[in-house]
Design a protein around this motif. Structure first.
Motif, mmCIF file in Angstrom:
data_model
loop_
_atom_site.group_PDB
_atom_site.id
_atom_site.type_symbol
_atom_site.label_atom_id
_atom_site.label_comp_id
_atom_site.label_asym_id
_atom_site.label_seq_id
_atom_site.Cartn_x
_atom_site.Cartn_y
_atom_site.Cartn_z
ATOM 1 N N TYR A 195 0.835 -1.207 0.000
ATOM 2 C CA TYR A 195 0.000 0.000 0.000
ATOM 3 C C TYR A 195 0.867 1.254 0.000
ATOM 4 C CZ TYR A 195 0.665 0.490 5.124
ATOM 5 O OH TYR A 195 1.192 0.651 6.385
ATOM 6 N N TYR A 245 0.303 5.933 -0.242
ATOM 7 C CA TYR A 245 -0.637 7.062 -0.276
ATOM 8 C C TYR A 245 -0.162 8.152 -1.230
ATOM 9 C CZ TYR A 245 -2.551 4.575 3.651
ATOM 10 O OH TYR A 245 -3.096 3.586 4.433
ATOM 11 N N ASN A 246 0.942 7.894 -1.910
ATOM 12 C CA ASN A 246 1.496 8.839 -2.877
ATOM 13 C C ASN A 246 1.400 8.195 -4.270
ATOM 14 O OD1 ASN A 246 3.050 10.427 -4.518
ATOM 15 N ND2 ASN A 246 4.825 10.510 -3.163
ATOM 16 N N ILE A 288 -4.451 -1.146 -1.730
ATOM 17 C CA ILE A 288 -5.116 -0.019 -1.063
ATOM 18 C C ILE A 288 -5.383 -0.354 0.399
ATOM 19 C CG2 ILE A 288 -7.174 1.456 -1.053
ATOM 20 C CD1 ILE A 288 -5.382 1.795 -3.567
ATOM 21 N N SER A 343 3.133 0.870 8.826
ATOM 22 C CA SER A 343 3.930 1.577 7.826
ATOM 23 C C SER A 343 5.409 1.579 8.190
ATOM 24 C CB SER A 343 3.397 3.006 7.655
ATOM 25 O OG SER A 343 2.030 2.962 7.264
ATOM 26 N N VAL A 376 3.589 7.350 5.034
ATOM 27 C CA VAL A 376 2.357 8.108 5.279
ATOM 28 C C VAL A 376 2.744 9.579 5.166
ATOM 29 C CG1 VAL A 376 0.503 8.622 6.894
ATOM 30 C CG2 VAL A 376 1.499 6.321 6.841
ATOM 31 N N VAL A 381 -0.877 13.983 6.149
ATOM 32 C CA VAL A 381 -1.891 12.994 6.528
ATOM 33 C C VAL A 381 -1.656 12.548 7.967
ATOM 34 C CG1 VAL A 381 -2.795 10.676 6.059
ATOM 35 C CG2 VAL A 381 -2.258 12.217 4.152
ATOM 36 N N VAL A 420 -9.150 10.706 2.129
ATOM 37 C CA VAL A 420 -7.797 10.550 1.591
ATOM 38 C C VAL A 420 -7.716 9.353 0.646
ATOM 39 C CG1 VAL A 420 -5.404 9.950 2.214
ATOM 40 C CG2 VAL A 420 -6.629 11.702 3.510
ATOM 41 N N VAL A 421 -8.234 8.212 1.093
ATOM 42 C CA VAL A 421 -8.081 6.984 0.310
ATOM 43 C C VAL A 421 -8.996 7.001 -0.919
ATOM 44 C CG1 VAL A 421 -8.214 4.464 0.368
ATOM 45 C CG2 VAL A 421 -7.301 5.710 2.327
ATOM 46 N N LEU A 470 -7.247 9.059 -3.530
ATOM 47 C CA LEU A 470 -6.147 8.278 -4.101
ATOM 48 C C LEU A 470 -6.679 7.295 -5.143
ATOM 49 C CD1 LEU A 470 -3.195 7.155 -4.079
ATOM 50 C CD2 LEU A 470 -3.938 5.640 -2.226
#
Length: 276
Positions: free
Chosen positions: A168, A170-171, A195, A208, A215, A219, A240-241, A244
């Motif tokens: 996963y 987030y960028n 995801i 993470s 992260v 965020v 946020v997700v 994305l």
């Protein structure tokens, strides 16, 4: 978009309550018609029986099941026996991983890297299994360098993998860059973004830290500011997700693979927001 597909990931439950909870989660997610559901495999095969039981039950319910198979700490004979059990159960899909060495185990075993596992599965079973491997858009935490990590990924694909699921992230730019880089190295298999819904700040930061997923600071700071306000964490995490996923889908990704953590709520909410 043609051939776009969605999948969910579970971990094998360790208690009767966990088994019941997973059945409820599956019942809630089954109407979304995933292409398949994958089930993780503990370090050194520590959840082997739980993984087998879960995938056979999923398969019996009419959903394609994909067990994870990790090879560190395993022998060729033990992997051969597991592959036979999956074949006997009608399983045609495997997620092949190196895996982590369980604490206290000193021997790496007969496999050092995932590409050796992929090669072995192909040699033993031909085209029986659709083999997926892991990809790391922000690079594997143990990689010597970004180029070393890309080369490792290419080796796994050339050993016989059909597709890949990413760690996963987030960028989205990290994912796009990774895909561009491996395409330049001749890899053409689908690379499906993994995801991770955000529902728990401390859990997310712990995961993470372990797996090398970044992260973004903005965020993390927003999540931290909510303290114990779980509703605000969930609402912000959904925003946020979902954003994305929208960006990834607009760019034409082959699908999305949701790390559900054996809960249906956040995955279903994102799914509904995306109008899938």
């Amino acid at each position: 978009m043609q051939d776009r597909y969605f999948s969910f990931e579970f971990f094998p439950p360790k208690t009767a309550e966990g088994t019941e909870k997973l059945r409820n989660t599956r019942a809630q997610l089954a109407p979304l018609k995933p292409k398949y559901i994958s089930v993780t495999f503990g370090a050194g095969g520590t959840t082997q029986q739980g993984t087998l039981d879960a995938v056979l039950e999923i398969q019996r319910d009419g959903i394609e099941a994909a067990p994870h198979l990790s090879c560190v700490g395993s022998s060729r004979e033990s992997i051969r026996a597991i592959l036979q059990q999956y074949r006997d159960g009608g399983i045609r899909h495997i997620v092949a991983l190196r895996g982590d060495m369980p604490s206290g185990m000193g021997e790496i075993g007969e496999f050092r890297y995932a590409n050796e596992l992929v090669e072995f599965i192909r040699a033993e079973t031909g085209d029986w299994f659709n083999i997926e491997v892991a990809a790391y858009p922000e690079y594997h935490p143990q990689a010597k360098s970004p180029r070393h990590d890309l080369d490792n990924f290419v080796r796994k694909v050339k050993a016989g993998a059909d597709s890949a699921i990413t760690q996963y992230f987030y960028n989205a730019d990290a994912y796009f860059r990774f895909v561009d880089d491996v395409r330049a190295l001749g890899v053409e298999v689908p690379i499906v973004p993994g995801i991770m819904p955000i529902t728990n700040y401390s859990q997310l930061m712990r995961f993470s830290e372990m797996c090398g997923a970044e992260v973004p600071r903005w965020v993390a700071k927003r999540l931290e500011s909510f303290g114990d306000d779980r509703e605000s964490i969930r609402a912000f995490g959904l925003d946020v997700v979902t954003a994305l996923c929208e960006r990834l889908l607009a760019a034409g990704v082959p699908g999305l693979h949701f790390y559900t953590l054996n809960a249906a709520g956040a995955t279903k909410a994102i799914w509904q927001r995306l109008k899938l």
